[in-house]
Design a protein around this motif. Sequence first.
Motif, PDB file in Angstrom:
ATOM      1  N   TYR A  18      15.148  24.679  26.607  1.00 25.18           N
ATOM      2  CA  TYR A  18      14.573  24.074  27.803  1.00 25.18           C
ATOM      3  C   TYR A  18      13.060  24.018  27.716  1.00 25.18           C
ATOM      4  O   TYR A  18      12.435  24.755  26.970  1.00 25.18           O
ATOM      5  CB  TYR A  18      15.008  24.798  29.088  1.00 25.18           C
ATOM      6  CG  TYR A  18      14.639  26.269  29.188  1.00 25.18           C
ATOM      7  CD1 TYR A  18      13.355  26.685  29.540  1.00 25.18           C
ATOM      8  CD2 TYR A  18      15.597  27.259  28.971  1.00 25.18           C
ATOM      9  CE1 TYR A  18      13.034  28.031  29.657  1.00 25.18           C
ATOM     10  CE2 TYR A  18      15.286  28.607  29.083  1.00 25.18           C
ATOM     11  CZ  TYR A  18      13.993  28.984  29.432  1.00 25.18           C
ATOM     12  OH  TYR A  18      13.674  30.318  29.540  1.00 25.18           O
ATOM     13  N   GLN A  30      13.561  22.659  32.662  1.00 20.54           N
ATOM     14  CA  GLN A  30      14.388  21.469  32.482  1.00 20.54           C
ATOM     15  C   GLN A  30      15.154  21.634  31.181  1.00 20.54           C
ATOM     16  O   GLN A  30      14.565  21.773  30.110  1.00 20.54           O
ATOM     17  CB  GLN A  30      13.562  20.187  32.451  1.00 20.54           C
ATOM     18  CG  GLN A  30      14.471  18.976  32.258  1.00 20.54           C
ATOM     19  CD  GLN A  30      13.805  17.661  32.579  1.00 20.54           C
ATOM     20  OE1 GLN A  30      12.881  17.613  33.362  1.00 20.54           O
ATOM     21  NE2 GLN A  30      14.282  16.601  31.965  1.00 20.54           N
ATOM     22  N   MET A  31      16.472  21.629  31.317  1.00 23.93           N
ATOM     23  CA  MET A  31      17.333  21.867  30.163  1.00 23.93           C
ATOM     24  C   MET A  31      17.268  20.699  29.180  1.00 23.93           C
ATOM     25  O   MET A  31      17.408  19.545  29.575  1.00 23.93           O
ATOM     26  CB  MET A  31      18.783  22.068  30.614  1.00 23.93           C
ATOM     27  CG  MET A  31      18.984  23.194  31.623  1.00 23.93           C
ATOM     28  SD  MET A  31      18.395  24.814  31.090  1.00 23.93           S
ATOM     29  CE  MET A  31      19.531  25.126  29.725  1.00 23.93           C
ATOM     30  N   SER A  32      17.049  21.015  27.909  1.00 26.75           N
ATOM     31  CA  SER A  32      17.105  19.996  26.863  1.00 26.75           C
ATOM     32  C   SER A  32      18.351  20.211  26.002  1.00 26.75           C
ATOM     33  O   SER A  32      18.617  19.470  25.078  1.00 26.75           O
ATOM     34  CB  SER A  32      15.838  20.027  26.008  1.00 26.75           C
ATOM     35  OG  SER A  32      15.615  21.310  25.501  1.00 26.75           O
ATOM     36  N   TYR A  33      19.114  21.243  26.342  1.00 24.51           N
ATOM     37  CA  TYR A  33      20.337  21.598  25.633  1.00 24.51           C
ATOM     38  C   TYR A  33      21.287  22.165  26.685  1.00 24.51           C
ATOM     39  O   TYR A  33      20.885  23.007  27.486  1.00 24.51           O
ATOM     40  CB  TYR A  33      20.013  22.645  24.556  1.00 24.51           C
ATOM     41  CG  TYR A  33      21.165  23.045  23.675  1.00 24.51           C
ATOM     42  CD1 TYR A  33      21.520  22.265  22.573  1.00 24.51           C
ATOM     43  CD2 TYR A  33      21.905  24.196  23.934  1.00 24.51           C
ATOM     44  CE1 TYR A  33      22.576  22.638  21.750  1.00 24.51           C
ATOM     45  CE2 TYR A  33      22.959  24.569  23.119  1.00 24.51           C
ATOM     46  CZ  TYR A  33      23.289  23.783  22.027  1.00 24.51           C
ATOM     47  OH  TYR A  33      24.336  24.141  21.221  1.00 24.51           O
ATOM     48  N   GLY A  34      22.510  21.705  26.721  1.00 27.03           N
ATOM     49  CA  GLY A  34      23.467  22.178  27.714  1.00 27.03           C
ATOM     50  C   GLY A  34      23.897  23.617  27.463  1.00 27.03           C
ATOM     51  O   GLY A  34      24.166  24.003  26.327  1.00 27.03           O
ATOM     52  N   LYS A  75      22.364  19.308  29.792  1.00 28.44           N
ATOM     53  CA  LYS A  75      21.086  18.699  29.438  1.00 28.44           C
ATOM     54  C   LYS A  75      20.568  17.900  30.625  1.00 28.44           C
ATOM     55  O   LYS A  75      21.319  17.160  31.263  1.00 28.44           O
ATOM     56  CB  LYS A  75      21.288  17.786  28.214  1.00 28.44           C
ATOM     57  CG  LYS A  75      20.014  17.166  27.711  1.00 28.44           C
ATOM     58  CD  LYS A  75      20.272  16.357  26.451  1.00 28.44           C
ATOM     59  CE  LYS A  75      18.983  15.697  25.992  1.00 28.44           C
ATOM     60  NZ  LYS A  75      19.161  14.989  24.733  1.00 28.44           N
ATOM     61  N   GLY A  76      19.280  18.073  30.946  1.00 26.09           N
ATOM     62  CA  GLY A  76      18.668  17.347  32.058  1.00 26.09           C
ATOM     63  C   GLY A  76      18.631  18.124  33.362  1.00 26.09           C
ATOM     64  O   GLY A  76      17.904  17.761  34.280  1.00 26.09           O
TER      65      GLY A  76
END
Length: 162
Positions: A18, A30-34, A75-76
């Motif tokens: 994130y 903010q997550m960039s990986y789930g 993600k997101g």
Amino acid sequence: AKPLSRLGVRTKGPIKVYAVGEYGSTFLLQMSYGVGAAKMSAALGDALKPRCSDKQLIADFEECLTKGLPNGAPKGTKLVFDTSGGSVGISVNGKSVGSVSGKPLAKAFSDIYCDSNAVCKMNSVADVGEDGAVGGGDKLITPTRLGMVGALVGYGIGKVVC
């Protein structure tokens, strides 16, 4: 709304998990990986443990965050943690999901990103050059990563933070 003061990218091995932006006493992840809810809650709980001796506060925090992520943290996902006022307020994608009162917890959460053992390097926004290079050419924040963090700025955190 408080301005973005510092930003960083939390990695786990080669994975960028994130981006984190610091807005005064508020942190936007903010997550960039789930990541699953239990894994995200446990990871932040583990980061709190050496910083907060009140195990019940940490357990309450983990429970609140887990409940606030019924579908995990794909993600997101935007997670906002407000550490002002001696508590940690938690919002997910602009919706408040709860708050855990306790000054030791609020300080410990802030310390995850601010103390000498911070989980990721936080760079002052003023240190990020136009090409995305950070202080002296260290490419921790590259234009690609900066684009991801740009979403933090564009998110309009003013809607969440008074």
